[in-house]
Design an enzyme around this catalytic site. Structure first.
Site, mmCIF file in Angstrom:
data_model
loop_
_atom_site.group_PDB
_atom_site.id
_atom_site.type_symbol
_atom_site.label_atom_id
_atom_site.label_comp_id
_atom_site.label_asym_id
_atom_site.label_seq_id
_atom_site.Cartn_x
_atom_site.Cartn_y
_atom_site.Cartn_z
ATOM 1 N N PRO A 96 0.828 -1.218 0.000
ATOM 2 C CA PRO A 96 0.000 0.000 0.000
ATOM 3 C C PRO A 96 0.859 1.263 0.000
ATOM 4 O O PRO A 96 0.364 2.346 -0.296
ATOM 5 C CB PRO A 96 -0.840 -0.120 1.274
ATOM 6 C CG PRO A 96 -0.266 -1.235 2.075
ATOM 7 C CD PRO A 96 0.594 -2.062 1.178
ATOM 8 N N GLU A 123 2.964 -7.465 8.197
ATOM 9 C CA GLU A 123 3.232 -6.025 8.038
ATOM 10 C C GLU A 123 4.153 -5.752 6.849
ATOM 11 O O GLU A 123 4.564 -4.614 6.642
ATOM 12 C CB GLU A 123 3.827 -5.451 9.327
ATOM 13 C CG GLU A 123 2.906 -5.571 10.542
ATOM 14 C CD GLU A 123 1.514 -4.980 10.292
ATOM 15 O OE1 GLU A 123 1.431 -3.792 9.932
ATOM 16 O OE2 GLU A 123 0.524 -5.727 10.460
ATOM 17 N N ARG A 165 -3.195 -9.157 -20.812
ATOM 18 C CA ARG A 165 -4.087 -8.834 -21.919
ATOM 19 C C ARG A 165 -3.447 -7.871 -22.917
ATOM 20 O O ARG A 165 -3.992 -7.660 -24.016
ATOM 21 C CB ARG A 165 -5.438 -8.305 -21.416
ATOM 22 C CG ARG A 165 -5.347 -7.017 -20.666
ATOM 23 C CD ARG A 165 -6.693 -6.608 -20.089
ATOM 24 N NE ARG A 165 -7.643 -6.139 -21.097
ATOM 25 C CZ ARG A 165 -7.553 -4.959 -21.707
ATOM 26 N NH1 ARG A 165 -6.561 -4.140 -21.438
ATOM 27 N NH2 ARG A 165 -8.456 -4.604 -22.597
ATOM 28 N N ASP A 180 -9.176 1.100 -24.840
ATOM 29 C CA ASP A 180 -9.528 1.264 -23.434
ATOM 30 C C ASP A 180 -9.430 2.706 -22.995
ATOM 31 O O ASP A 180 -8.591 3.444 -23.473
ATOM 32 C CB ASP A 180 -8.583 0.458 -22.542
ATOM 33 C CG ASP A 180 -8.937 -1.000 -22.576
ATOM 34 O OD1 ASP A 180 -10.059 -1.323 -22.982
ATOM 35 O OD2 ASP A 180 -8.084 -1.813 -22.200
#
Ligand code: JAH
Length: 287
Positions: A96, A123, A165, A180
């Site tokens: 994160p 962690e 992809r 896209d």
């Protein structure tokens, strides 16, 4: 003559190191499974505990400096990465605290020969593992969004699908990847809505213009919807796009959305272009 098992080029190699190898099995399903079968991609998933030496096969220990949770041990990760990484590896560590994973990064990864994903749990991994690996290869600490998972595995599923992809030959129709909303050269707008048959479903009609056959009008309608949706859901994308590329009609549509927004600010219960919540009592008022 190319056939379904003839690769377009040298297949990309992806290795994943994790304490939950079974978590990565979905990568062998659907589009990715087919890509592996067709040798457009080769995938190996490794159990980090294979590099432990103790009877308990321990991978974690308490953090220096105190605090909650456990940290993954550097010795085990060091040996694993020594074995799995090579001369042309790009190492990716989901966290994160990483740089944002974007379509641009997916495109860069799709051009690499060898990707290694290192999945942390608890962690996270002792930072010296990342610093040490970076002496020998490019290392990216990457985040797929501002939320905390229980480990990097789900983020790897996301990133590998986004990369695979883009590989030559993986998608049936090569135009789909190009068009896209987040493709690097596309206008940075969200895609508008899509519709298919029937013309009327549960009382809702497909917008008339999409059935008109007037391709210029259809293109303009699709752009209007993309602009409106982007203004409501992702105004940050409009700001980074800059007003330079807007035509007169674009500005009308965008002014319209902000005008509606100003009115909505003074009206309770307004949904401002978002999907309204379901009305569970069918609109019957109890007062
Ligand atoms: C959580 C190791 N950006 C999403 C994301 C990626 C990884 C992790 N959490 C969220 C994570 C615990 C340990 C990685």
């Amino acid at each position: 003559m190319p056939d379904e098992v003839t690769p377009y080029a040298d297949p990309m190699r992806i290795d994943v190191v994790t304490i939950f190898p079974e978590y990565l099995q979905p990568l062998r399903t659907a589009l990715l499974g087919k890509a592996i079968e067709r040798e457009l991609l080769s995938l190996a998933v490794h159990d980090l505990r294979d590099w432990t030496h103790d009877v308990h096969r321990s991978v974690d220990s308490a953090p220096y400096g105190g605090g909650p949770g456990m940290v993954m041990k550097p010795q085990v990760w060091g040996e694993a990465l020594d074995d799995v990484c090579g001369e042309r590896t790009r190492l990716i560590v989901p966290t994160p605290a990483g740089e944002p994973f974007t379509q641009r990064l997916a495109q860069a990864y799709a051009e690499q020969e060898h990707l290694v994903f290192a999945c942390g749990r608890y962690e996270g991994i002792d930072q010296r593992v990342i610093t040490d690996a970076a002496r020998r290869m490019p290392v990216d600490e990457v985040s797929i969004g501002d939320y905390v998972l229980a480990g990097g595995e789900a983020a790897v599923l996301v990133m590998v699908e986004a990369v695979a992809r883009l590989l030559p030959g993986v998608l049936g129709n090569p135009a789909s990847a190009r068009d896209d909303s987040f493709a690097s050269d596309a206008s940075p707008l969200l895609e508008g809505p899509s519709y298919t048959r029937p013309e009327v479903w549960r009382g809702q009609e497909v917008p008339q213009v999409l059935r008109s056959g007037d391709h210029a009008k259809i293109a303009r309608f699709n752009r209007d919807e993309a602009l409106r949706r982007t203004a409501v859901r992702r105004p940050d994308l409009l700001r980074s796009a800059g007003a330079a590329g807007w035509d007169r009609r674009d500005r009308e549509v965008l002014d319209d959305v902000s005008a509606a927004d100003d009115v909505a600010d003074s009206v309770a219960g307004d949904t401002r272009g978002r999907t309204p919540p379901c009305d569970s009592d069918g609109g019957v008022c109890d007062t």
